[in-house]
Design an enzyme around this catalytic site. Structure first.
Site, PDB file in Angstrom:
ATOM      1  N   ASP A   1      17.619  18.708  11.174  1.00 53.34           N
ATOM      2  CA  ASP A   1      16.388  18.061  10.684  1.00 53.34           C
ATOM      3  C   ASP A   1      16.484  17.801   9.178  1.00 53.34           C
ATOM      4  OD1 ASP A   1      14.539  17.284  12.570  1.00 53.34           O
ATOM      5  OD2 ASP A   1      13.592  19.261  12.742  1.00 53.34           O
TER       6      ASP A   1
ATOM      7  N   LYS B   1      14.240  13.974  23.041  1.00 54.33           N
ATOM      8  CA  LYS B   1      15.467  14.420  22.380  1.00 54.33           C
ATOM      9  C   LYS B   1      16.486  14.865  23.425  1.00 54.33           C
ATOM     10  CE  LYS B   1      12.935  15.604  18.228  1.00 54.33           C
ATOM     11  NZ  LYS B   1      12.201  16.594  17.443  1.00 54.33           N
TER      12      LYS B   1
ATOM     13  N   GLN C   1      10.906  22.694  16.720  1.00 52.94           N
ATOM     14  CA  GLN C   1       9.901  21.632  16.829  1.00 52.94           C
ATOM     15  C   GLN C   1       8.613  22.058  16.120  1.00 52.94           C
ATOM     16  OE1 GLN C   1      10.543  18.562  18.342  1.00 52.94           O
ATOM     17  NE2 GLN C   1       8.590  18.004  17.446  1.00 52.94           N
TER      18      GLN C   1
END
Ligand code: NAD
Length: 287
Positions: A123, A54, A98
């Site tokens: 997300d 990322k 995460q």
């Protein structure tokens, strides 16, 4: 092998290129440099690889990437305080935590994710963004299913009027995929671990999405000849061997198009994250 192989690389490159152009525009026209903060708690090796990927993509595209590394022993309160700080930071437009979180705070995952400002929730897991997706006004959408649908569009594969079957009903993949495909006018069935006669259902699919996390579970005889097969599964079956949820070689003899693992939809997830960061900036500055 007769199926068209849908390699994620070429579609991810297209998605990233359009994000790069948008980022240039945000910088030149609105003097905003998009910023993404990724919080990683503990030292899960797979998570570290994902976070590095990322970060690398952000650097390629001109997004300011901040990786916040927190100790394995971090408490829920410490994590919430860090999220509050990033929510208030005007230079940070996207925040993600995460997953999975360490065992000691895993049970608080929902509370932690729900603390992220919905406008910064790149997300797409916040209940407000889930609600928008379900009611048909999507804002920030989970990256993996959104990437699959974007790939079908870019590959010129028709969704409208098709029969789609999804195996898996997780909040991260299966459920958002249902709403994304339904919004594109597919007729969608969602299967899960309690579904009876699974193969009978999957054999009806023009578009079959496997997101169950079971190595090579979907065999050729579960696939309708000519179907499009999207394999979301990532399963490690040996130290250096990853496979999907679909028995790829045999399935490729039956399907008209199929995604490989690795090299398929996994690459689209990061590309869609970049796109979501751009969307988040636009939502925040109102353009
Ligand atoms: P999950 O464990 O949360 O959900 C799995 C789903 O599969 C459940 O809904 C379960 O009911 C269903 N299932 C399990 N066994 C089944 C069976 N025998 N028959 C029918 N349904 C069954 O998993 P998830 O988070 O949705 O992830 C699924 C897979 O996708 C995993 O392999 C994961 O690693 C992968 N994944 C990939 C990406 C990516 O970037 N490509 C992103 C997220 C997840």
């Amino acid at each position: 092998m007769s199926a068209r192989i849908l390699y994620g690389k070429e579609f991810a490159a297209q998605i990233k290129e359009s994000a790069r152009i948008e980022i240039e525009k945000l910088k030149n026209k609105f003097h905003v440099t998009p910023g993404l903060a990724v919080i990683i708690v503990g030292e899960n090796p797979a998570s570290q690889v994902y976070v590095r990927n990322k970060h690398k993509s952000c650097e390629e595209l001109g997004i300011n990437s901040v990786v916040v590394e927190m100790a394995e022993t971090s408490t829920k309160e410490e994590l919430l305080a860090k999220i509050d700080e990033l929510n208030a930071d005007k230079n940070i437009h996207g925040i993600l935590v995460q997953l999975p979180l360490p065992d000691a705070i895993k049970n608080h995952s929902d509370e932690i994710l729900n603390r992220i400002d919905p406008l910064k929730d790149v997300d797409g897991f916040h209940p407000m963004n889930v609600g928008k997706l379900v009611t048909g006004s999507p804002a920030l959408v989970p990256c993996t299913p959104a990437g699959c649908v974007e790939m079908l569009n870019l590959a010129g594969i028709e969704i409208d009027g098709k029969r789609a079957v999804i195996i898996g009903r997780s909040n991260i993949v299966g459920k958002p995929m249902l709403h994304l495909l339904m919004a594109k006018n597919a007729t969608v069935t969602v299967c899960h671990s309690h579904t009876k006669k699974l193969a009978e259902v999957t054999r009806e699919a023009d578009i079959l999405v496997a997101a169950m996390g079971k190595p090579q579970f979907v065999k050729a005889d579960m696939i309708k000849p000519g179907a499009v097969v999207i394999d979301v599964g990532i399963n490690r079956i040996a130290p250096k061997k990853l496979v999907g949820d679909v028995d790829f070689d045999a399935a490729a003899e039956v399907a008209s198009a199929i995604t490989p693992v690795p090299g398929g939809v996994g690459l689209l997830t990061v590309a869609m994250l970049m796109k979501n960061v751009v969307t988040a900036v636009k939502l925040q500055i109102g353009v």
